[in-house]
Design a protein around this motif. Structure first.
Motif, PDB file in Angstrom:
ATOM      1  N   LEU A  67     106.217  75.831  -6.420  1.00  0.00           N
ATOM      2  CA  LEU A  67     106.053  74.577  -5.673  1.00  0.00           C
ATOM      3  C   LEU A  67     105.498  73.448  -6.532  1.00  0.00           C
ATOM      4  O   LEU A  67     105.847  72.285  -6.342  1.00  0.00           O
ATOM      5  CB  LEU A  67     105.108  74.797  -4.480  1.00  0.00           C
ATOM      6  N   HIS A  68     104.633  73.788  -7.477  1.00  0.00           N
ATOM      7  CA  HIS A  68     103.896  72.747  -8.207  1.00  0.00           C
ATOM      8  C   HIS A  68     104.054  72.805  -9.726  1.00  0.00           C
ATOM      9  O   HIS A  68     103.582  71.909 -10.426  1.00  0.00           O
ATOM     10  CB  HIS A  68     102.398  72.839  -7.863  1.00  0.00           C
ATOM     11  N   LEU A 127     100.887  65.836 -11.466  1.00  0.00           N
ATOM     12  CA  LEU A 127      99.843  65.956 -10.438  1.00  0.00           C
ATOM     13  C   LEU A 127      98.468  65.545 -10.947  1.00  0.00           C
ATOM     14  O   LEU A 127      97.793  64.730 -10.332  1.00  0.00           O
ATOM     15  CB  LEU A 127      99.793  67.399  -9.908  1.00  0.00           C
ATOM     16  N   ALA A 134      98.147  65.813   0.002  1.00  0.00           N
ATOM     17  CA  ALA A 134      99.231  66.362   0.830  1.00  0.00           C
ATOM     18  C   ALA A 134     100.145  67.266   0.016  1.00  0.00           C
ATOM     19  O   ALA A 134     100.684  68.249   0.524  1.00  0.00           O
ATOM     20  CB  ALA A 134     100.039  65.221   1.444  1.00  0.00           C
ATOM     21  N   LYS A 135     100.314  66.942  -1.256  1.00  0.00           N
ATOM     22  CA  LYS A 135     101.224  67.739  -2.105  1.00  0.00           C
ATOM     23  C   LYS A 135     100.636  69.096  -2.466  1.00  0.00           C
ATOM     24  O   LYS A 135     101.377  70.041  -2.721  1.00  0.00           O
ATOM     25  CB  LYS A 135     101.503  66.990  -3.422  1.00  0.00           C
ATOM     26  N   VAL A 136      99.314  69.188  -2.561  1.00  0.00           N
ATOM     27  CA  VAL A 136      98.712  70.384  -3.166  1.00  0.00           C
ATOM     28  C   VAL A 136      97.820  71.177  -2.218  1.00  0.00           C
ATOM     29  O   VAL A 136      97.121  72.090  -2.644  1.00  0.00           O
ATOM     30  CB  VAL A 136      97.897  70.009  -4.433  1.00  0.00           C
ATOM     31  N   SER A 137      97.862  70.851  -0.925  1.00  0.00           N
ATOM     32  CA  SER A 137      96.972  71.559  -0.003  1.00  0.00           C
ATOM     33  C   SER A 137      97.761  72.301   1.071  1.00  0.00           C
ATOM     34  O   SER A 137      98.904  71.959   1.376  1.00  0.00           O
ATOM     35  CB  SER A 137      96.001  70.580   0.664  1.00  0.00           C
ATOM     36  N   ARG A 138      97.101  73.332   1.592  1.00  0.00           N
ATOM     37  CA  ARG A 138      97.603  73.990   2.792  1.00  0.00           C
ATOM     38  C   ARG A 138      96.411  74.076   3.717  1.00  0.00           C
ATOM     39  O   ARG A 138      95.403  74.704   3.390  1.00  0.00           O
ATOM     40  CB  ARG A 138      98.146  75.378   2.442  1.00  0.00           C
ATOM     41  N   THR A 186      91.981  66.946   0.876  1.00  0.00           N
ATOM     42  CA  THR A 186      92.639  65.624   0.879  1.00  0.00           C
ATOM     43  C   THR A 186      91.608  64.499   0.829  1.00  0.00           C
ATOM     44  O   THR A 186      91.884  63.421   0.312  1.00  0.00           O
ATOM     45  CB  THR A 186      93.510  65.428   2.136  1.00  0.00           C
ATOM     46  N   GLU A 237      97.740  61.101  -0.722  1.00  0.00           N
ATOM     47  CA  GLU A 237      99.053  61.334  -1.354  1.00  0.00           C
ATOM     48  C   GLU A 237      99.065  62.622  -2.171  1.00  0.00           C
ATOM     49  O   GLU A 237      99.865  63.527  -1.938  1.00  0.00           O
ATOM     50  CB  GLU A 237      99.431  60.140  -2.237  1.00  0.00           C
ATOM     51  N   LEU A 238      98.142  62.727  -3.149  1.00  0.00           N
ATOM     52  CA  LEU A 238      98.061  63.931  -3.965  1.00  0.00           C
ATOM     53  C   LEU A 238      97.631  65.114  -3.097  1.00  0.00           C
ATOM     54  O   LEU A 238      98.194  66.214  -3.192  1.00  0.00           O
ATOM     55  CB  LEU A 238      97.070  63.735  -5.123  1.00  0.00           C
TER      56      LEU A 238
END
Length: 440
Positions: free
Chosen positions: A425-426, A199, A411-415, A402, A408-409
């Protein structure tokens, strides 16, 4: 490799564990204190002590439940004998053979038989109703088990399980001195197996178990140890080479990351209430070749604290408030922290976080950004603190992470608009981050 001298390893493990659970000391300090006095231990033995103590602290509640079923009269045993059984049961829980562990621990009779009875006790645990089983299997106090359920919903068991794993050893490359590719080559030349983190673009996993501080590459300031989640929080600051404030700098992990983002230019103000931590930051800055940091010890609260900040009022392009918190995201590294948190402590953390955000927001210039972060997974310390701040400060608005990290990154690490990281998850510690922009 030399065989472990099990009697010495057990003795040191009992001492360190006892300091944590019976005297209330922090696990890292208790281990450091114990191992410093045990100069005769081999490096493999020192590692075994640390691993066994941490492994037991992570699984404390599970181990006690299993032993209360497997060893009749466990609660009435003398404390040291209980602790020997705990350390032994924890080793079996982590895959070692009962017979060998009993021999290593000099256990006989009913105590040795208890180790053989652990699978039966585990079956009893598995058969409990889910709401009773979860806190015991996750080794969480009931209060925290409930909080995990609130935060993670159906994922709570997975999340708790990941919190009970050993954390990877993660480094951040010092981009003022080298590149990630060059650091990977250098570490491999020093005999360390390593690979880039998935990441963070500046992270490296050190896979060989090694004392990182003894490496020549560390002494040259080519890297710092810093969790990948912490690196991502630092990336939210996107520090320009102008005026940046790290308001709760501590020993400076993120300060040094920001210095590299700023390419050693501009003014980077590192503030903290603790003189010792600021001293450590200064040492690390020298090793890392950082020149743009101005350190300042500030009073914790009151009029003198406000006075200390007057020169920076409305002047900073970025202010990072990486707030002191419950540490619920760091249980892989600080497993004993879970036994110290109750509703009152949590309320105190939240009150302090709101006060810090209020106080340091005054340093943000119009158009500047306030970045709020914690290493907590709890909504009360994260989204709720941000909502409370925004309700009182309509001149601030949320910038989705974002937009900073890229789609891209991001989307993987946000809510929603926030950074939200968790081990299951990470593969990082649990972290929260929010970017708040002040209107021009």
């Amino acid at each position: 490799m030399r065989p472990l001298r099990e009697d010495l390893v057990l003795q040191a493990s009992l001492e360190a564990y006892g300091m944590v659970r019976h005297e209330g000391r922090l696990s890292d300090r208790a281990l450091d204190f114990t191992l410093r006095r045990k100069a005769h231990l081999y490096s493999t033995e020192r590692r075994a002590v640390a691993e066994r103590v941490y492994a037991l602290l992570r699984r404390q509640r599970t181990v006690d439940y299993l032993l209360s079923h497997a060893r009749p009269g466990f609660e009435q045993l003398q404390t040291t004998r209980q602790d020997v059984l705990r350390l032994a049961a924890s080793r079996i829980l982590h895959g070692e053979a009962a017979r060998q562990v009993a021999r290593d621990s000099a256990l006989t009779g009913a105590d040795a038989a208890a180790l053989d009875a652990l699978p039966e006790a585990a079956a009893a645990l598995d058969s409990l109703p889910a709401n009773q089983r979860f806190p015991l299997a996750a080794s969480l106090p009931d209060f925290l088990a409930e909080k995990f359920r609130e935060t993670f919903g159906e994922d709570a068991e997975r999340a708790a399980e990941a919190m009970n794993e050993r954390a990877p050893l993660t480094a951040r490359v010092n981009l003022l001195k080298t590149t990630r590719e060059a650091l990977l080559e250098r570490l491999k030349a020093e005999g360390v197996e390593c690979q880039p983190t998935p990441l963070s673009p500046m992270g490296v996993w050190l896979e060989t178990r090694v004392n990182a501080f003894s490496l020549e590459s560390f002494r040259e300031g080519l890297f710092e140890l810093q969790d990948e989640g912490s690196q991502l929080l630092g990336m939210l600051v996107d520090a320009p080479p102008t005026r940046v404030v790290d308001a709760c700098a501590g020993a400076g992990g993120k300060t040094l990351q920001l210095a590299a983002q700023m390419k050693n230019r501009g003014d980077l103000h590192a503030l903290d209430v603790d003189e010792g931590r600021i001293d450590e930051l200064r040492k690390r800055a020298r090793r890392d070749g950082v020149h743009n940091v101005r350190t300042q010890v500030i009073p914790p609260e009151g009029p003198t604290a406000d006075e200390a900040l007057v020169p920076l009022k409305d002047k900073a392009d970025r202010v990072l408030v990486d707030a002191p918190c419950s540490g619920t995201g760091t249980y892989r590294r600080k497993p004993d922290a879970r036994y110290r948190l109750g509703p009152d402590e949590l309320a105190n953390h939240v009150a302090r976080q709101k006060a810090l955000l209020e106080r340091f927001s005054t340093l943000v210039k119009p158009g500047g950004r306030l970045i709020y972060g914690t290493c907590s997974i709890l909504r009360e310390e994260n989204e709720a603190v941000v909502e409370d701040f925004l309700a009182r400060h309509p001149d601030f608005s949320v910038r989705p992470v974002t937009e900073e990290l890229g789609p891209e990154l991001g989307a993987k690490v946000s809510r929603g608009p926030f950074l939200r990281l968790a081990p299951h998850l990470h593969g990082t510690d649990g972290f929260f981050g929010a970017i708040l922009v002040r209107a021009k």
